[in-house]
Design a protein around this motif. Structure first.
Motif, short mmCIF file in Angstrom:
data_model
loop_
_atom_site.label_atom_id
_atom_site.label_comp_id
_atom_site.label_asym_id
_atom_site.label_seq_id
_atom_site.Cartn_x
_atom_site.Cartn_y
_atom_site.Cartn_z
N LYS A 182 0.46 -7.92 10.18
CA LYS A 182 1.16 -9.07 9.59
C LYS A 182 2.05 -8.55 8.46
CE LYS A 182 -0.58 -12.59 11.93
NZ LYS A 182 0.28 -13.54 12.70
N ALA A 183 2.89 -9.43 7.92
CA ALA A 183 3.84 -9.01 6.88
C ALA A 183 3.12 -8.69 5.57
CB ALA A 183 4.87 -10.11 6.65
N PRO A 184 3.70 -7.77 4.77
CA PRO A 184 3.11 -7.45 3.46
C PRO A 184 3.53 -8.47 2.41
CG PRO A 184 5.09 -6.16 3.76
CD PRO A 184 4.89 -6.95 5.04
N ASN A 185 2.89 -8.40 1.24
CA ASN A 185 3.32 -9.27 0.13
C ASN A 185 4.41 -8.59 -0.70
OD1 ASN A 185 2.05 -7.47 -1.65
ND2 ASN A 185 0.58 -8.96 -2.42
N GLU A 186 4.71 -9.15 -1.85
CA GLU A 186 5.82 -8.67 -2.67
C GLU A 186 5.64 -7.23 -3.14
OE1 GLU A 186 5.13 -13.05 -4.06
OE2 GLU A 186 4.04 -11.49 -2.94
N LEU A 187 4.40 -6.75 -3.20
CA LEU A 187 4.13 -5.38 -3.65
C LEU A 187 3.98 -4.40 -2.49
CD1 LEU A 187 1.51 -6.10 -6.48
CD2 LEU A 187 3.93 -5.52 -6.74
N GLY A 188 4.18 -4.88 -1.26
CA GLY A 188 4.00 -4.01 -0.11
C GLY A 188 2.54 -3.84 0.29
N ILE A 189 1.70 -4.81 -0.03
CA ILE A 189 0.27 -4.78 0.26
C ILE A 189 -0.01 -5.73 1.44
CG2 ILE A 189 -2.05 -5.13 -0.66
CD1 ILE A 189 -0.83 -4.77 -3.46
N TYR A 190 -0.88 -5.29 2.35
CA TYR A 190 -1.13 -6.03 3.58
C TYR A 190 -2.52 -6.67 3.59
CZ TYR A 190 2.83 -3.39 5.47
OH TYR A 190 4.08 -2.84 5.69
N ASP A 191 -2.59 -7.81 4.30
CA ASP A 191 -3.88 -8.44 4.66
C ASP A 191 -4.72 -8.88 3.47
OD1 ASP A 191 -3.88 -8.13 7.67
OD2 ASP A 191 -3.70 -6.02 7.11
N MET A 192 -4.09 -9.19 2.34
CA MET A 192 -4.88 -9.76 1.25
C MET A 192 -5.22 -11.21 1.54
SD MET A 192 -3.72 -7.88 -2.27
CE MET A 192 -5.38 -7.97 -2.96
N THR A 193 -4.52 -11.79 2.50
CA THR A 193 -4.88 -13.08 3.05
C THR A 193 -5.42 -12.86 4.45
OG1 THR A 193 -3.29 -14.40 1.77
CG2 THR A 193 -3.95 -15.27 3.88
N GLY A 194 -6.66 -13.26 4.72
CA GLY A 194 -7.22 -13.21 6.05
C GLY A 194 -7.72 -11.84 6.48
N ASN A 195 -8.04 -11.73 7.76
CA ASN A 195 -8.62 -10.57 8.43
C ASN A 195 -10.09 -10.39 8.03
OD1 ASN A 195 -8.26 -8.81 10.52
ND2 ASN A 195 -7.02 -7.32 9.40
N VAL A 196 -10.39 -9.82 6.86
CA VAL A 196 -11.76 -9.85 6.35
C VAL A 196 -11.75 -10.20 4.86
CG1 VAL A 196 -12.79 -8.24 8.00
CG2 VAL A 196 -11.78 -7.35 5.89
N TYR A 197 -12.80 -10.89 4.43
CA TYR A 197 -13.02 -11.05 2.99
C TYR A 197 -13.19 -9.68 2.37
CZ TYR A 197 -13.83 -16.11 2.50
OH TYR A 197 -13.68 -17.47 2.42
N GLU A 198 -12.80 -9.55 1.10
CA GLU A 198 -12.86 -8.27 0.41
C GLU A 198 -13.75 -8.37 -0.82
OE1 GLU A 198 -8.78 -7.19 -0.30
OE2 GLU A 198 -8.22 -7.65 1.77
N TRP A 199 -14.76 -7.49 -0.87
CA TRP A 199 -15.64 -7.46 -2.03
C TRP A 199 -14.87 -7.09 -3.30
CZ3 TRP A 199 -20.32 -9.35 -1.88
CH2 TRP A 199 -21.12 -9.26 -0.73
N CYS A 200 -15.23 -7.72 -4.40
CA CYS A 200 -14.75 -7.34 -5.73
C CYS A 200 -15.93 -6.79 -6.54
CB CYS A 200 -14.12 -8.53 -6.44
SG CYS A 200 -12.61 -9.14 -5.66
N SER A 201 -15.64 -6.17 -7.65
CA SER A 201 -16.71 -5.55 -8.44
C SER A 201 -17.51 -6.57 -9.24
CB SER A 201 -16.11 -4.51 -9.39
OG SER A 201 -15.19 -5.10 -10.28
N ASP A 202 -16.94 -7.74 -9.53
CA ASP A 202 -17.55 -8.69 -10.46
C ASP A 202 -18.78 -9.39 -9.91
OD1 ASP A 202 -14.66 -8.38 -10.68
OD2 ASP A 202 -14.70 -9.89 -12.26
N TRP A 203 -19.71 -9.67 -10.81
CA TRP A 203 -20.69 -10.71 -10.55
C TRP A 203 -19.96 -12.05 -10.54
CZ3 TRP A 203 -25.28 -9.42 -8.83
CH2 TRP A 203 -25.89 -8.24 -9.25
#
Length: 261
Positions: A182-203
């Motif tokens: 799919k298309a990247p965002n403004e920074l050239g990053i892919y799949d931050m929306t959809g595909n798989v949820y992404e773990w973050c470090s925070d509680w």
């Protein structure tokens, strides 16, 4: 757990070193902008980390769910974040195995990995590279998803049209898909929306209205934050402001990760 399926509440039970190469370079992204990045190679598998210039943004949303409120000011320092979700290829190169449910193409994101599994992966990756990779903080994740200082204010990461940037419930055929399809965002990053949820470090914890600098979340908790929605999510759960959380031991076919540095 905050996961929603088709707009309703869902309760899910989830149950030797090679030489590395580190090259600093830059290229033009598909949106026509200049992207600074680093490329790392581990056991023959290369991955790219995109430079995110720090700045101040309004985190959260007052328009949707209570757990996204209140909108609050966050200031971040510079950092790097993965161009893509960690692929099955990269996970296998580091760990020697592939825990994913959806296989057949090693460029699919790795899934069925718990937060605890991700810590083991990152520890081994850092041993191989001599670097200090980690999971992004929730604030770093959202800032990058919004496009950082190049943000155009989209609802999803890179567009107001979810089908342009995301594999989600309506178009995924109930499976993950190879990254960068799919298309990247403004920074050239892919799949931050959809595909798989992404773990973050925070509680996971409730937001404060106070302005913050480089926040890392609560000091303790029972759940870890995940972000971005997945193949399993309706579009409303794929917005850049939406949040979710799971126990650190949870491993589901819609849970993966993205690296930060």
């Amino acid at each position: 757990m905050l996961s929603l399926l088709l707009g309703g509440m869902l309760v899910v039970s989830c149950g030797d070193d090679d030489n590395e190469e580190d090259a600093q370079t830059s290229s033009s992204d598909q949106n026509g902008g200049n992207v600074n990045y680093k490329v790392y190679t581990v056991n023959g598998v290369s991955f790219k980390m995109i430079a995110v210039k720090g700045g101040t943004f309004q985190m959260g949303s007052d328009d949707w769910y209570e757990w996204e409120k209140p909108v609050h000011q966050v200031t971040l320092s510079d950092y790097y974040i993965g161009e893509t979700e960690v692929t099955q290829e990269l996970w296998s190169a580091v760990m020697g195995s592939n825990p994913s449910k959806f296989t057949g193409n090693m460029q699919r994101p790795v899934e069925q990995v718990s937060w605890d599994d991700c810590q083991t992966f990152i520890y081994k990756l850092n041993q191989l590279t001599g670097e200090t990779f980690r999971l992004p903080t929730e604030a770093q994740w959202e800032y990058a998803a919004r496009g950082g200082n190049k943000s155009k204010g989209y609802t999803y990461s890179g567009s107001d049209a979810e089908d342009v940037v995301a594999w989600y419930w309506d178009n995924s055929d109930r499976t993950t898909h190879p990254v960068k399809t799919k298309a990247p965002n403004e920074l050239g990053i892919y799949d931050m929306t959809g595909n798989v949820y992404e773990w973050c470090s925070d509680w996971y914890g409730a937001y404060s209205s106070a302005a913050q600098t480089d926040p890392t979340g609560p000091a303790t908790g029972s759940f870890r934050v995940s972000r971005g929605g997945s193949w399993f999510s309706y579009a409303s759960r794929c917005r850049v402001a939406d949040r979710d959380y799971y126990t650190p031991a949870a491993s589901c076919s819609f849970l993966g990760l993205r690296l930060a540095h």
